[in-house]
Write a protein that holds these residues in place. Structure first.
Motif, short mmCIF file in Angstrom:
data_model
loop_
_atom_site.label_atom_id
_atom_site.label_comp_id
_atom_site.label_asym_id
_atom_site.label_seq_id
_atom_site.Cartn_x
_atom_site.Cartn_y
_atom_site.Cartn_z
N ILE A 111 0.83 -1.21 0.00
CA ILE A 111 0.00 0.00 0.00
C ILE A 111 0.86 1.26 0.00
N GLN A 112 1.91 1.27 0.81
CA GLN A 112 2.75 2.46 0.91
C GLN A 112 3.53 2.74 -0.39
N LEU A 113 3.75 1.71 -1.18
CA LEU A 113 4.41 1.91 -2.48
C LEU A 113 3.42 2.37 -3.55
N GLY A 114 2.15 2.48 -3.18
CA GLY A 114 1.14 2.96 -4.12
C GLY A 114 0.62 1.88 -5.06
N LEU A 115 0.85 0.63 -4.72
CA LEU A 115 0.38 -0.47 -5.57
C LEU A 115 -1.05 -0.84 -5.17
N PRO A 116 -1.81 -1.46 -6.06
CA PRO A 116 -3.18 -1.85 -5.71
C PRO A 116 -3.19 -2.93 -4.62
N TRP A 117 -4.19 -2.87 -3.74
CA TRP A 117 -4.26 -3.78 -2.60
C TRP A 117 -4.27 -5.25 -3.02
N TRP A 118 -4.93 -5.54 -4.15
CA TRP A 118 -5.08 -6.93 -4.58
C TRP A 118 -3.77 -7.56 -5.03
N LEU A 119 -2.74 -6.74 -5.23
CA LEU A 119 -1.45 -7.28 -5.64
C LEU A 119 -0.85 -8.17 -4.55
N ALA A 120 -1.07 -7.81 -3.29
CA ALA A 120 -0.51 -8.60 -2.19
C ALA A 120 -1.02 -10.04 -2.21
N PRO A 121 -2.35 -10.27 -2.17
CA PRO A 121 -2.80 -11.67 -2.21
C PRO A 121 -2.55 -12.34 -3.56
N ALA A 122 -2.64 -11.59 -4.65
CA ALA A 122 -2.41 -12.19 -5.96
C ALA A 122 -0.98 -12.71 -6.08
N LEU A 123 -0.03 -11.91 -5.64
CA LEU A 123 1.36 -12.33 -5.70
C LEU A 123 1.62 -13.47 -4.71
N SER A 124 1.01 -13.38 -3.54
CA SER A 124 1.19 -14.44 -2.54
C SER A 124 0.65 -15.78 -3.03
N LEU A 125 -0.43 -15.75 -3.77
CA LEU A 125 -1.01 -16.99 -4.26
C LEU A 125 -0.33 -17.50 -5.53
N SER A 126 0.21 -16.60 -6.33
CA SER A 126 0.83 -17.04 -7.58
C SER A 126 2.31 -17.35 -7.42
N ALA A 127 2.98 -16.66 -6.54
CA ALA A 127 4.43 -16.86 -6.37
C ALA A 127 4.76 -16.83 -4.88
N TYR A 128 4.28 -17.81 -4.17
CA TYR A 128 4.38 -17.87 -2.72
C TYR A 128 5.85 -17.98 -2.29
N SER A 129 6.43 -16.85 -1.92
CA SER A 129 7.81 -16.80 -1.46
C SER A 129 8.04 -15.43 -0.83
N GLY A 130 7.97 -15.35 0.48
CA GLY A 130 8.02 -14.08 1.19
C GLY A 130 9.14 -13.15 0.78
N SER A 131 10.37 -13.64 0.77
CA SER A 131 11.50 -12.76 0.44
C SER A 131 11.42 -12.26 -0.99
N ALA A 132 11.03 -13.11 -1.89
CA ALA A 132 10.92 -12.71 -3.29
C ALA A 132 9.76 -11.75 -3.49
N GLU A 133 8.67 -11.95 -2.76
CA GLU A 133 7.52 -11.06 -2.88
C GLU A 133 7.88 -9.64 -2.44
N LEU A 134 8.64 -9.53 -1.37
CA LEU A 134 9.08 -8.21 -0.91
C LEU A 134 9.93 -7.52 -1.99
N LEU A 135 10.78 -8.29 -2.63
CA LEU A 135 11.59 -7.73 -3.72
C LEU A 135 10.74 -7.34 -4.92
N VAL A 136 9.81 -8.20 -5.29
CA VAL A 136 9.00 -7.97 -6.48
C VAL A 136 8.17 -6.70 -6.34
N VAL A 137 7.53 -6.50 -5.19
CA VAL A 137 6.70 -5.30 -5.06
C VAL A 137 7.56 -4.04 -5.09
N THR A 138 8.75 -4.12 -4.53
CA THR A 138 9.66 -2.98 -4.57
C THR A 138 10.10 -2.70 -6.01
N LEU A 139 10.44 -3.75 -6.73
CA LEU A 139 10.84 -3.59 -8.13
C LEU A 139 9.68 -3.11 -8.99
N ALA A 140 8.49 -3.65 -8.76
CA ALA A 140 7.31 -3.26 -9.54
C ALA A 140 6.97 -1.79 -9.32
#
Length: 167
Positions: free
Chosen positions: A47-76
């Protein structure tokens, strides 16, 4: 030579599925609790990066990997090219390939259950099975992996909600 009495080896009865699920949850719960602050932080970050809220569960369900998810949202959030994000995900998660060699996947029967178990192979699941190499059954293993996944997705959704309240 006298004949020795013939011994009969009876199989040890399997424990009920309910017991195995509860045991899997009992073993997993303390480790899964560690997901809560990380999942909250992940949801807030989305949310603080200005990304849509649904990105969090969508990414968690499609690419379940905490460390990588943190990187992906930052990169996105920085408009990083998709190819760079994909290569980053591959490199960060490459270690899971080696985990699979000693993970007790052989106890999982059924195509869907096996696919879920491969998808839900995370560092913590590997660590628990490596620390306790014996006694893993299909219900126990799947209960562990489902609890990890649900804890991560739920805490990230709570983090999304909390993040929307932070100015």
């Amino acid at each position: 030579m006298p004949k020795l009495p013939r011994t009969v080896n009876f199989p040890v009865p399997a424990k009920p599925t309910r017991y195995e699920i509860i045991e899997g949850l009992r073993i997993t719960a303390p480790v899964a609790a560690g997901y809560i602050p990380l999942g909250l932080a992940y949801g807030v970050l989305v949310i603080q990066l200005g990304l849509p809220w649904w990105l969090a569960p969508a990414l968690s369900l499609s690419a379940y990997s905490g460390s990588a998810e943190l990187l992906v949202v930052t990169l996105a959030a920085q408009n990083t090219p998709l190819a760079v994000i994909a290569v980053t995900m591959l490199l960060v998660n490459f270690r899971l390939l080696f985990f699979a060699f000693s993970f007790p996947l052989h106890v999982i029967e059924g195509r869907v259950a096996r696919l879920f178990s491969m998808y839900a192979l995370v560092d913590e699941a590997y660590a628990l099975t490596a620390a306790r190499p014996n006694g893993w059954t299909k219900p126990r293993l799947l209960a562990m992996q489902v609890l990890f996944n649900l804890t991560w997705v739920t805490s990230s959704l709570v983090g999304v909600s909390a993040g929307s309240l932070i100015p």
